[in-house]
Design an enzyme around this catalytic site. Sequence first.
Site, PDB file in Angstrom:
ATOM      1  N   TRP A   9       0.814  -1.223   0.000  1.00 17.68           N
ATOM      2  CA  TRP A   9       0.000   0.000   0.000  1.00 17.68           C
ATOM      3  C   TRP A   9       0.849   1.275   0.000  1.00 17.68           C
ATOM      4  O   TRP A   9       0.320   2.379  -0.120  1.00 17.68           O
ATOM      5  CB  TRP A   9      -0.939   0.014   1.225  1.00 17.68           C
ATOM      6  CG  TRP A   9      -2.071  -0.951   1.149  1.00 17.68           C
ATOM      7  CD1 TRP A   9      -2.320  -1.857   0.144  1.00 17.68           C
ATOM      8  CD2 TRP A   9      -3.126  -1.125   2.099  1.00 17.68           C
ATOM      9  NE1 TRP A   9      -3.450  -2.568   0.426  1.00 17.68           N
ATOM     10  CE2 TRP A   9      -3.970  -2.145   1.624  1.00 17.68           C
ATOM     11  CE3 TRP A   9      -3.436  -0.515   3.326  1.00 17.68           C
ATOM     12  CZ2 TRP A   9      -5.112  -2.563   2.326  1.00 17.68           C
ATOM     13  CZ3 TRP A   9      -4.560  -0.931   4.030  1.00 17.68           C
ATOM     14  CH2 TRP A   9      -5.387  -1.947   3.522  1.00 17.68           C
ATOM     15  N   HIS A  95      13.076  -2.055  -1.027  1.00 21.24           N
ATOM     16  CA  HIS A  95      12.203  -1.517  -2.082  1.00 21.24           C
ATOM     17  C   HIS A  95      12.898  -0.330  -2.757  1.00 21.24           C
ATOM     18  O   HIS A  95      13.546   0.480  -2.082  1.00 21.24           O
ATOM     19  CB  HIS A  95      10.857  -1.097  -1.488  1.00 21.24           C
ATOM     20  CG  HIS A  95       9.820  -0.827  -2.537  1.00 21.24           C
ATOM     21  ND1 HIS A  95       9.799   0.346  -3.246  1.00 21.24           N
ATOM     22  CD2 HIS A  95       8.822  -1.594  -3.032  1.00 21.24           C
ATOM     23  CE1 HIS A  95       8.807   0.293  -4.120  1.00 21.24           C
ATOM     24  NE2 HIS A  95       8.203  -0.868  -4.018  1.00 21.24           N
ATOM     25  N   GLU A 171      11.840  -6.288  -9.269  1.00 13.19           N
ATOM     26  CA  GLU A 171      11.066  -5.063  -9.500  1.00 13.19           C
ATOM     27  C   GLU A 171      11.907  -4.072 -10.300  1.00 13.19           C
ATOM     28  O   GLU A 171      12.633  -3.262  -9.716  1.00 13.19           O
ATOM     29  CB  GLU A 171      10.680  -4.435  -8.154  1.00 13.19           C
ATOM     30  CG  GLU A 171       9.678  -5.232  -7.363  1.00 13.19           C
ATOM     31  CD  GLU A 171       8.690  -4.326  -6.672  1.00 13.19           C
ATOM     32  OE1 GLU A 171       7.491  -4.549  -6.810  1.00 13.19           O
ATOM     33  OE2 GLU A 171       9.119  -3.357  -6.005  1.00 13.19           O
ATOM     34  N   GLY A 177       5.565   1.824 -10.289  1.00 13.91           N
ATOM     35  CA  GLY A 177       4.747   3.031 -10.153  1.00 13.91           C
ATOM     36  C   GLY A 177       4.668   3.893 -11.404  1.00 13.91           C
ATOM     37  O   GLY A 177       4.259   5.049 -11.339  1.00 13.91           O
ATOM     38  N   GLY A 232       0.272   0.170  -6.737  1.00 20.42           N
ATOM     39  CA  GLY A 232      -0.877   1.033  -7.031  1.00 20.42           C
ATOM     40  C   GLY A 232      -2.220   0.335  -7.085  1.00 20.42           C
ATOM     41  O   GLY A 232      -3.180   0.767  -6.425  1.00 20.42           O
TER      42      GLY A 232
HETATM   43  P1  PGA Z   1       3.341  -0.597  -8.678  1.00 25.02           P
HETATM   44  O1  PGA Z   1       4.326  -0.795  -7.442  1.00 25.02           O
HETATM   45  O2  PGA Z   1       2.517  -1.847  -8.808  1.00 25.02           O
HETATM   46  O3  PGA Z   1       2.530   0.618  -8.337  1.00 25.02           O
HETATM   47  O4  PGA Z   1       4.208  -0.401  -9.881  1.00 25.02           O
HETATM   48  C1  PGA Z   1       4.983  -2.000  -7.229  1.00 25.02           C
HETATM   49  C2  PGA Z   1       5.760  -1.907  -5.954  1.00 25.02           C
HETATM   50  O5  PGA Z   1       6.094  -0.817  -5.535  1.00 25.02           O
HETATM   51  O6  PGA Z   1       6.044  -2.910  -5.326  1.00 25.02           O
END
Ligand code: PGA
Length: 250
Positions: A9, A95, A171, A177, A232
């Site tokens: 979140w 992250h 990621e 994001g 998101g």
């Molecule tokens: P996102 O974020 O799905 O909004 O791209 C992924 C994350 O931050 O783990």
Amino acid sequence: MKLLIVANWKCNPITLREAEKLFDSIRKGIKNVKNSEVVICPPFVYLSLLVSQEPSSVVSFGGQSCFWEEKGAFTGEISPLMLKNTGIKYVIIGHSERRKYQKETDEMINKKLKAALKTGLKVILCIDNISQIPSFLRKRGGRRGRSPLRLKKDLSGLVKKELSNLIIAYEPIFAVGTGKPCSVEKANKMRILIKKEVLNKKIPILYGGSVNFQNAGDYIKKGGFQGLLIGGISLNAKEFIKIVKDIDLN
Ligand code: PGA
């Protein structure tokens, strides 16, 4: 093994009421899910309240970060032991947003990772590239290679059981994001590379970065990932439930 679907979140929502509402909708929506474990990672201020509202364990909980010390004079920090003692099973570490905004370095992330694993938490380690895999988890210890002695020393702090609690989330920064997901082909290539690099082939690998209902299933079915880290879209209960149900059924 069950698929792992993690909702990050981030710094949302801005009231407890909204957090409770979102959580309640998700919990109700996924209560019949069988093949997946759903982990909700809300901001710390809501975490213990939501845990106390979830006696049925339909969902698991995770922190979005933690410190490396157990307790003490570390203003603003939350320790892995506090998470564990609050009934929280998972923690996200490394992250890309923490690397960027809190200036977390690989060294800090390694310390957090080891501390969280030693505490018995399941750790979701986020990486954007192979060099972010700590040397103690790698076969060759990174670019410079590693002697057997070094390997012994690096691993001495962690036992096999603790290492079995590790999960890696690929990621790619460009996809987090941004609404620009990584192609399934490219993500799959990276997943295979990660598998080759890590000591233990059984470490589950998740994909994260602009996951939505249209692409979610493909990362699992075509990309071979064992789960997803969703940012998101996890704030939209309807969409998130749709993703979980679709993955769970197929
Ligand atoms: P996102 O974020 O799905 O909004 O791209 C992924 C994350 O931050 O783990």
